[in-house]
Design an enzyme around this catalytic site. Structure first.
Site, PDB file in Angstrom:
ATOM      1  N   PHE A   1      45.774  36.474  31.311  1.00 38.52           N
ATOM      2  CA  PHE A   1      46.534  37.555  30.686  1.00 38.52           C
ATOM      3  C   PHE A   1      48.040  37.360  30.830  1.00 38.52           C
ATOM      4  O   PHE A   1      48.825  38.194  30.386  1.00 38.52           O
ATOM      5  CB  PHE A   1      46.101  38.937  31.211  1.00 38.52           C
ATOM      6  CG  PHE A   1      46.337  39.191  32.670  1.00 38.52           C
ATOM      7  CD1 PHE A   1      47.592  39.532  33.139  1.00 38.52           C
ATOM      8  CD2 PHE A   1      45.297  39.136  33.579  1.00 38.52           C
ATOM      9  CE1 PHE A   1      47.812  39.786  34.487  1.00 38.52           C
ATOM     10  CE2 PHE A   1      45.495  39.401  34.937  1.00 38.52           C
ATOM     11  CZ  PHE A   1      46.762  39.731  35.382  1.00 38.52           C
TER      12      PHE A   1
ATOM     13  N   CYS B   1      46.506  49.693  29.559  1.00 42.40           N
ATOM     14  CA  CYS B   1      45.927  48.964  28.422  1.00 42.40           C
ATOM     15  C   CYS B   1      45.640  47.486  28.666  1.00 42.40           C
ATOM     16  O   CYS B   1      44.662  46.966  28.115  1.00 42.40           O
ATOM     17  CB  CYS B   1      46.732  49.173  27.151  1.00 42.40           C
ATOM     18  SG  CYS B   1      48.486  49.073  27.270  1.00 42.40           S
TER      19      CYS B   1
ATOM     20  N   ARG C   1      48.391  40.375  41.712  1.00 44.15           N
ATOM     21  CA  ARG C   1      48.147  41.731  42.206  1.00 44.15           C
ATOM     22  C   ARG C   1      49.329  42.631  41.881  1.00 44.15           C
ATOM     23  O   ARG C   1      49.762  43.441  42.704  1.00 44.15           O
ATOM     24  CB  ARG C   1      47.827  41.735  43.706  1.00 44.15           C
ATOM     25  CG  ARG C   1      47.029  43.011  44.129  1.00 44.15           C
ATOM     26  CD  ARG C   1      46.772  43.104  45.621  1.00 44.15           C
ATOM     27  NE  ARG C   1      46.108  41.912  46.104  1.00 44.15           N
ATOM     28  CZ  ARG C   1      46.481  41.246  47.201  1.00 44.15           C
ATOM     29  NH1 ARG C   1      47.526  41.653  47.900  1.00 44.15           N
ATOM     30  NH2 ARG C   1      45.826  40.171  47.591  1.00 44.15           N
ATOM     31  N   SER C   2      49.838  42.509  40.684  1.00 47.35           N
ATOM     32  CA  SER C   2      50.926  43.392  40.259  1.00 47.35           C
ATOM     33  C   SER C   2      50.392  44.811  40.128  1.00 47.35           C
ATOM     34  O   SER C   2      49.197  45.027  39.897  1.00 47.35           O
ATOM     35  CB  SER C   2      51.492  42.932  38.912  1.00 47.35           C
ATOM     36  OG  SER C   2      50.538  43.143  37.885  1.00 47.35           O
TER      37      SER C   2
ATOM     38  N   ASP D   1      46.970  37.195  45.887  1.00 48.51           N
ATOM     39  CA  ASP D   1      48.407  37.397  45.836  1.00 48.51           C
ATOM     40  C   ASP D   1      49.061  36.252  46.597  1.00 48.51           C
ATOM     41  O   ASP D   1      48.405  35.582  47.398  1.00 48.51           O
ATOM     42  CB  ASP D   1      48.743  38.754  46.477  1.00 48.51           C
ATOM     43  CG  ASP D   1      50.216  39.083  46.384  1.00 48.51           C
ATOM     44  OD1 ASP D   1      50.899  38.977  47.418  1.00 48.51           O
ATOM     45  OD2 ASP D   1      50.681  39.460  45.304  1.00 48.51           O
TER      46      ASP D   1
END
Length: 326
Positions: A275, A151, A186-187, A209
């Site tokens: 975000f 999401c 880059r999770s 990253d």
């Protein structure tokens, strides 16, 4: 001459309003099978204030749109798996979400897979992830059951659509063709899936990253059906600056309180989106960016509810398909 900064701030709350009518309309259409509204269960097994805030937002948003929401607090996190399995088996529960981190290690990834695929509103199930990375948009050969997307990455995509970054004159799936994006994070939950989604839609994406910078792309002329990854080398400020010089969109999600993206790396007129729960840009971002979205939370919750409605619809289609063959 005006001394005002040229950039404009766009709030997630304004963007999320565009989905309210769609979501509430679908909830109404389900009254025959869910007279009190679909039920979302959230599991909280940590003391993270950000998770508490997210749970509060989720409850308010659910109840304002006709959903039911139940927060289940798990005092001993070792009992969380058992509680999830109980919710999986409960026909009255339509969607399940977990407020991470719980253990803060690989055990959290295991818990993501404990949630039933049919109730996974966050789109973290391995089937959904595999489909996303391989640019497969349906769960069935008949192309009736839509796959679920994680999401928060989906929220960023919808924000970019709202901001008209997607070119609707191009075929669906290619609408970011010609766009360059930078994603700083880059999770496995947000950053990597987001880079893959944007690249699958046609963009050249620089995924940043702490260790290195990678380029996600479908190749020259979008010759591939899904993105490919190229390692550009170890992280350095020089390489980051080079990647940003032509970037149409810069998206950040660094959880560190002290991190600030360098404003002088932003191309004049670029779009900037954050975000992270921390502010990754300072106020000077509006001196360079044309549009700036400081947070995505309320759009993320809207996407979570859209995912849940899709799960309910998929379940209904499967039941109807089963009934028609018996």
């Amino acid at each position: 001459m005006s001394t005002e900064k040229p950039g404009r701030t766009i709030l997630a709350s304004s963007i999320s309003k565009t989905y309210v009518q769609e979501i509430t309309g679908k909830v109404e259409s389900l009254r025959n099978i869910r007279p009190d509204g679909p039920l979302l269960v959230g599991f909280l097994a940590n003391n993270d204030p950000a998770a508490e805030m997210y749970a509060s937002w989720t409850q308010k948003t659910c109840e304002s749109m006709g959903f039911r929401y139940e927060l289940r607090r798990i005092e001993d996190r070792d009992f969380l798996e058992e509680a999830i399995i109980d919710a999986n088996q409960d026909d009255s529960v339509d969607g399940i979400m977990i407020y991470f981190p719980v253990f803060g290690n690989a055990q959290d990834q295991y818990l993501q897979q404990v949630v039933s695929r049919e109730k996974d509103v966050e789109g973290l199930n391995h089937v959904y992830y595999q489909n996303m990375y391989h640019n497969i948009r349906y769960l069935d050969d008949q192309k009736q059951l839509k796959s679920i997307l994680p999401c928060t990455p989906l929220a960023v995509v919808k924000i970019l659509e709202y901001l008209k970054v997607y070119n609707n004159l191009l075929p669906e799936g290619n609408r970011l063709y010609g766009k360059k994006c930078v994603v700083v994070n880059r999770s496995e939950i947000v950053g990597r899936p987001l880079a893959a989604l944007l690249a699958n839609d046609g963009a050249d994406v620089f995924s940043v990253d702490i260790n290195n910078i990678q380029k996600f792309t479908r190749g020259q002329g979008l010759k591939f059906t899904k993105h490919h990854v190229e390692d550009l080398g170890a992280y350095s400020e020089e390489l980051l600056k080079e990647c940003c010089k032509d970037a149409d969109v810069i998206i950040t999600g660094v959880p560190g309180e002290k991190y600030k993206f360098p404003t002088d790396y932003i191309k004049e007129g670029a779009i900037c989106i954050n975000f992270s729960s921390e502010k990754n840009f300072d106020e000077s971002v509006k001196s360079k960016a044309s549009l700036y979205v400081p947070s995505t939370g309320k759009v993320t919750i809207s996407m979570l509810l859209r995912n849940m409605l899709r799960l309910v619809e998929n379940k209904q289609k499967l039941q109807n398909r089963s009934a028609s063959t018996n």
